[in-house]
Design an enzyme around this catalytic site. Sequence first.
Site, PDB file in Angstrom:
ATOM      1  N   HIS A  31       0.838  -1.203   0.000  1.00  0.00           N
ATOM      2  CA  HIS A  31       0.000   0.000   0.000  1.00  0.00           C
ATOM      3  C   HIS A  31       0.876   1.257   0.000  1.00  0.00           C
ATOM      4  O   HIS A  31       1.715   1.440   0.872  1.00  0.00           O
ATOM      5  CB  HIS A  31      -0.898  -0.022   1.242  1.00  0.00           C
ATOM      6  CG  HIS A  31      -1.909   1.076   1.299  1.00  0.00           C
ATOM      7  ND1 HIS A  31      -3.126   1.015   0.647  1.00  0.00           N
ATOM      8  CD2 HIS A  31      -1.903   2.262   1.948  1.00  0.00           C
ATOM      9  CE1 HIS A  31      -3.812   2.116   0.892  1.00  0.00           C
ATOM     10  NE2 HIS A  31      -3.086   2.897   1.683  1.00  0.00           N
ATOM     11  N   MET A  35       0.409  11.658  -0.980  1.00  0.00           N
ATOM     12  CA  MET A  35      -0.218  12.858  -0.393  1.00  0.00           C
ATOM     13  C   MET A  35       0.415  14.097  -1.001  1.00  0.00           C
ATOM     14  O   MET A  35       1.636  14.142  -1.192  1.00  0.00           O
ATOM     15  CB  MET A  35       0.005  12.871   1.117  1.00  0.00           C
ATOM     16  CG  MET A  35      -0.461  11.607   1.817  1.00  0.00           C
ATOM     17  SD  MET A  35      -0.223  11.752   3.588  1.00  0.00           S
ATOM     18  CE  MET A  35      -0.620  10.068   4.101  1.00  0.00           C
TER      19      MET A  35
END
Length: 213
Positions: A31, A35
Amino acid sequence: MLIAPSILSADFGNLKAEIIAICEAGCDLVHVDVMDGHFVPNLTIGPVVVSAVAKAATKPLDIHLMVENNTFFVDLFAPIKPKYISFHIEEEKHPHRLIQKIRDYGISPAITLNPHTSLSSIEYLLEDLDMVLLMSVNPGFGGQKFIPSVLEKSAALKEMILRKNVKTLIEVDGGVNDKNILELKKAGVDIVVAGNYVFGSNDYQKAIASLKV
Ligand code: DX5
Ligand code: ZN
């Protein structure tokens, strides 16, 4: 249960070894939290570093976009060929169009919902999605406390999936550990993201195995 360790909690000074270690320890996906410092108050990694992650990984990548300009970032990360790209519904005016774009790249499209976002926002997109990612923390940081209302939300999403007779998977992200994993399983969750719990342990294999319920 499939396990997707979030590399946000990995040792970035030792990233290649960390990726190899979680893949050898039996994770199912890697994962990757992207951001942009706008959609969330934190900034992570771009395509140069994610390409290096993909090169080191022997498991498919699961890219979680937490950004303002989704289309720009989809175009940027698609050449890395992750298995999934998920984008936040709160930040997308034309989700149906973006789902098609991700699929046209040969990547499985997924949509992420913040803790407050209702399932009705994706009800009419469900059949086009390979996965729905339910946030169980406010996005932006690893190591936060699990928000338990995601359990009710996941159970309701599972019901919606069965009612519509689609194959969409449910992923939950944030504050997952060996204490809440059974409840998540009961709530119909297929994949959990775990950052702090896996990378904060001194035995990755044991930590991942403890989530495989
Ligand atoms: C939060 C990220 C998560 C986070 C999970 O914005 O999307 O993937 O890294 O970390 P833990 O498992 O530590 O809550
Ligand atoms: Zn994430």
